[in-house]
Design an enzyme around this catalytic site. Structure first.
Site, PDB file in Angstrom:
ATOM      1  N   ASP A  24      -7.173  -2.953  -7.704  1.00 35.80           N
ATOM      2  CA  ASP A  24      -7.099  -3.809  -6.515  1.00 35.80           C
ATOM      3  C   ASP A  24      -8.056  -4.996  -6.633  1.00 35.80           C
ATOM      4  O   ASP A  24      -9.080  -4.912  -7.308  1.00 35.80           O
ATOM      5  CB  ASP A  24      -7.431  -2.956  -5.271  1.00 35.80           C
ATOM      6  CG  ASP A  24      -6.954  -3.608  -3.987  1.00 35.80           C
ATOM      7  OD1 ASP A  24      -6.141  -4.554  -4.046  1.00 35.80           O
ATOM      8  OD2 ASP A  24      -7.406  -3.171  -2.915  1.00 35.80           O
ATOM      9  N   ASN A  72       4.274  -2.781  -1.319  1.00 37.81           N
ATOM     10  CA  ASN A  72       4.063  -4.119  -1.892  1.00 37.81           C
ATOM     11  C   ASN A  72       5.327  -4.994  -1.839  1.00 37.81           C
ATOM     12  O   ASN A  72       5.246  -6.215  -1.977  1.00 37.81           O
ATOM     13  CB  ASN A  72       3.544  -4.035  -3.333  1.00 37.81           C
ATOM     14  CG  ASN A  72       2.096  -3.592  -3.436  1.00 37.81           C
ATOM     15  OD1 ASN A  72       1.707  -2.932  -4.387  1.00 37.81           O
ATOM     16  ND2 ASN A  72       1.274  -3.949  -2.455  1.00 37.81           N
ATOM     17  N   ARG A 198     -10.003   3.194   0.449  1.00 33.19           N
ATOM     18  CA  ARG A 198      -8.823   3.898   0.971  1.00 33.19           C
ATOM     19  C   ARG A 198      -7.896   4.263  -0.171  1.00 33.19           C
ATOM     20  O   ARG A 198      -8.020   3.774  -1.282  1.00 33.19           O
ATOM     21  CB  ARG A 198      -8.106   3.059   2.031  1.00 33.19           C
ATOM     22  CG  ARG A 198      -7.698   1.675   1.566  1.00 33.19           C
ATOM     23  CD  ARG A 198      -6.914   0.928   2.655  1.00 33.19           C
ATOM     24  NE  ARG A 198      -6.731  -0.463   2.270  1.00 33.19           N
ATOM     25  CZ  ARG A 198      -7.463  -1.473   2.740  1.00 33.19           C
ATOM     26  NH1 ARG A 198      -8.420  -1.254   3.620  1.00 33.19           N
ATOM     27  NH2 ARG A 198      -7.231  -2.709   2.333  1.00 33.19           N
TER      28      ARG A 198
HETATM   29  C1  IPE Z   1      -2.700  -0.664  -3.533  1.00 33.29           C
HETATM   30  O1  IPE Z   1      -3.255  -1.916  -3.324  1.00 33.29           O
HETATM   31  C2  IPE Z   1      -1.474  -0.770  -4.378  1.00 33.29           C
HETATM   32  C3  IPE Z   1      -1.695  -1.190  -5.767  1.00 33.29           C
HETATM   33  C4  IPE Z   1      -2.859  -1.371  -6.329  1.00 33.29           C
HETATM   34  C5  IPE Z   1      -0.489  -1.365  -6.535  1.00 33.29           C
HETATM   35  P1  IPE Z   1      -2.885  -2.768  -2.026  1.00 33.29           P
HETATM   36  O2  IPE Z   1      -3.662  -4.040  -2.109  1.00 33.29           O
HETATM   37  O3  IPE Z   1      -1.418  -2.893  -1.894  1.00 33.29           O
HETATM   38  O4  IPE Z   1      -3.420  -1.826  -0.867  1.00 33.29           O
HETATM   39  P2  IPE Z   1      -3.866  -2.167   0.624  1.00 33.29           P
HETATM   40  O5  IPE Z   1      -2.741  -2.932   1.255  1.00 33.29           O
HETATM   41  O6  IPE Z   1      -5.092  -3.000   0.545  1.00 33.29           O
HETATM   42  O7  IPE Z   1      -4.139  -0.843   1.257  1.00 33.29           O
HETATM   43  C1  IPE Z   2      -3.772  -5.534  -6.699  1.00 36.50           C
HETATM   44  O1  IPE Z   2      -4.387  -6.711  -6.278  1.00 36.50           O
HETATM   45  C2  IPE Z   2      -2.422  -5.773  -7.326  1.00 36.50           C
HETATM   46  C3  IPE Z   2      -1.278  -5.302  -6.530  1.00 36.50           C
HETATM   47  C4  IPE Z   2      -1.343  -4.635  -5.408  1.00 36.50           C
HETATM   48  C5  IPE Z   2       0.056  -5.609  -7.046  1.00 36.50           C
HETATM   49  P1  IPE Z   2      -4.039  -7.355  -4.883  1.00 36.50           P
HETATM   50  O2  IPE Z   2      -2.919  -8.319  -5.081  1.00 36.50           O
HETATM   51  O3  IPE Z   2      -3.823  -6.326  -3.869  1.00 36.50           O
HETATM   52  O4  IPE Z   2      -5.365  -8.165  -4.576  1.00 36.50           O
HETATM   53  P2  IPE Z   2      -6.067  -8.314  -3.158  1.00 36.50           P
HETATM   54  O5  IPE Z   2      -6.292  -6.942  -2.646  1.00 36.50           O
HETATM   55  O6  IPE Z   2      -5.141  -9.108  -2.294  1.00 36.50           O
HETATM   56  O7  IPE Z   2      -7.335  -9.024  -3.462  1.00 36.50           O
HETATM   57 MG    MG Z   3      -5.016  -5.364  -2.566  1.00 34.23          MG
END
Ligand code: IPE
Ligand code: IPE
Ligand code: MG
Length: 248
Positions: A24, A72, A198
């Site tokens: 993340d 996502n 989380r």
């Molecule tokens: C979790 O990250 C899913 C992946 C890393 C693929 P998200 O960025 O989607 O999670 P939330 O929305 O912050 O909980």
């Molecule tokens: C994780 O990084 C990658 C995916 C969930 C696909 P994020 O795209 O969620 O990055 P943040 O959480 O917005 O910084």
């Molecule tokens: Mg994220």
């Protein structure tokens, strides 16, 4: 602490068999640099490469990476498209390295719902690497734990309906094996980057006794040193599984 010093602190006989990572912080990493979010995802691929290589060298047998959740899909369509395109490009580029390093590519999640090109690329790479034995690199794609629990429940309901099993024979083992993660051991260690505390619908069943490690580092900056640090921390834990310390 330098990576080499951290490595010397790792007990090679107690390397987790299965490490799962919620990668993340790609978007925030990019935002901090005034770059588009997609660039964050592109840099995130570098971390995937580093971590996969390091894990294989340490003797980790299963590395599961939460790559795209069922939730996502709700992101801006342009970002979803860019992530899928990046997935295709990355697999195409890296499959030879996986092969060379004796790493088997696998997935969890409903990949049949991914864009055709991504689905085909994954199938090809999985077919090519299917006999590799050093480590399984498992990409969680269009995955969520609740999706898995629902599809498992349906399968078990069908088994009962057809008379293949009795209601009374539904137990932990049956559920574990029917889950899409059924052929994976439970992860001993879950790492989440980017300072979020989380689980975001990831392996809710399988992590019942997993050890959680959180770091503020954004995924594109997660390097060998950060990975070693997580393992050193994990090795300090006492896993009690409900027992007392004296019983361990
Ligand atoms: C979790 O990250 C899913 C992946 C890393 C693929 P998200 O960025 O989607 O999670 P939330 O929305 O912050 O909980
Ligand atoms: C994780 O990084 C990658 C995916 C969930 C696909 P994020 O795209 O969620 O990055 P943040 O959480 O917005 O910084
Ligand atoms: Mg994220």
């Amino acid at each position: 602490m330098p990576a080499q010093t951290l490595l010397s602190k790792i007990d090679k006989d107690r390397i987790p068999n299965h490490i799962a990572i919620i990668m993340d912080g790609n978007g925030r990493w990019a935002k901090k640099r005034a770059l588009p979010r997609v660039v964050g995802h592109e840099y995130g691929v570098k971390s995937v490469r580093t971590v996969a290589e390091t894990a294989a060298k340490l003797g980790v047998k299963y590395l599961t990476l939460y790559t795209f959740s069922t939730e996502n899909w709700n992101r801006p369509q342009l970002e979803v498209k860019a992530i899928m395109a990046l997935l295709v490009r990355t697999i195409r580029k890296e499959v030879a390295t996986l092969q060379k390093n004796n790493i088997r590519l696998r997935t969890i999640g409903d990949i049949s719902a991914l864009p055709k090109e991504a689905y085909n690329e994954l199938q090809e790479a999985m077919e090519l690497t299917k006999n590799n034995e050093r480590m399984d690199l498992v990409l969680a794609l269009n995955y969520s734990a609740r999706w898995d629990i629902i599809q498992t429940t349906k399968k078990i309901a069908e088994m009962v309906k057809s008379g293949a099993i009795e209601v009374a024979s539904i137990n932990e083992e049956l559920i574990s094996h029917t889950l899409n993660t059924g052929t994976l051991p439970e992860p001993e260690l879950l790492i989440r980057t980017s300072g979020e505390y989380r689980i975001s619908n990831f392996m809710l069943w399988e992590l019942a006794y997993g050890e959680f490690y959180f770091t503020d580092i954004y995924w594109p900056e997660f390097d060998q040193e950060a990975f070693y640090k997580a393992i050193v921390d994990y090795q300090k834990r006492e896993r009690r599984f409900g027992k007392t310390s004296e019983q361990i």
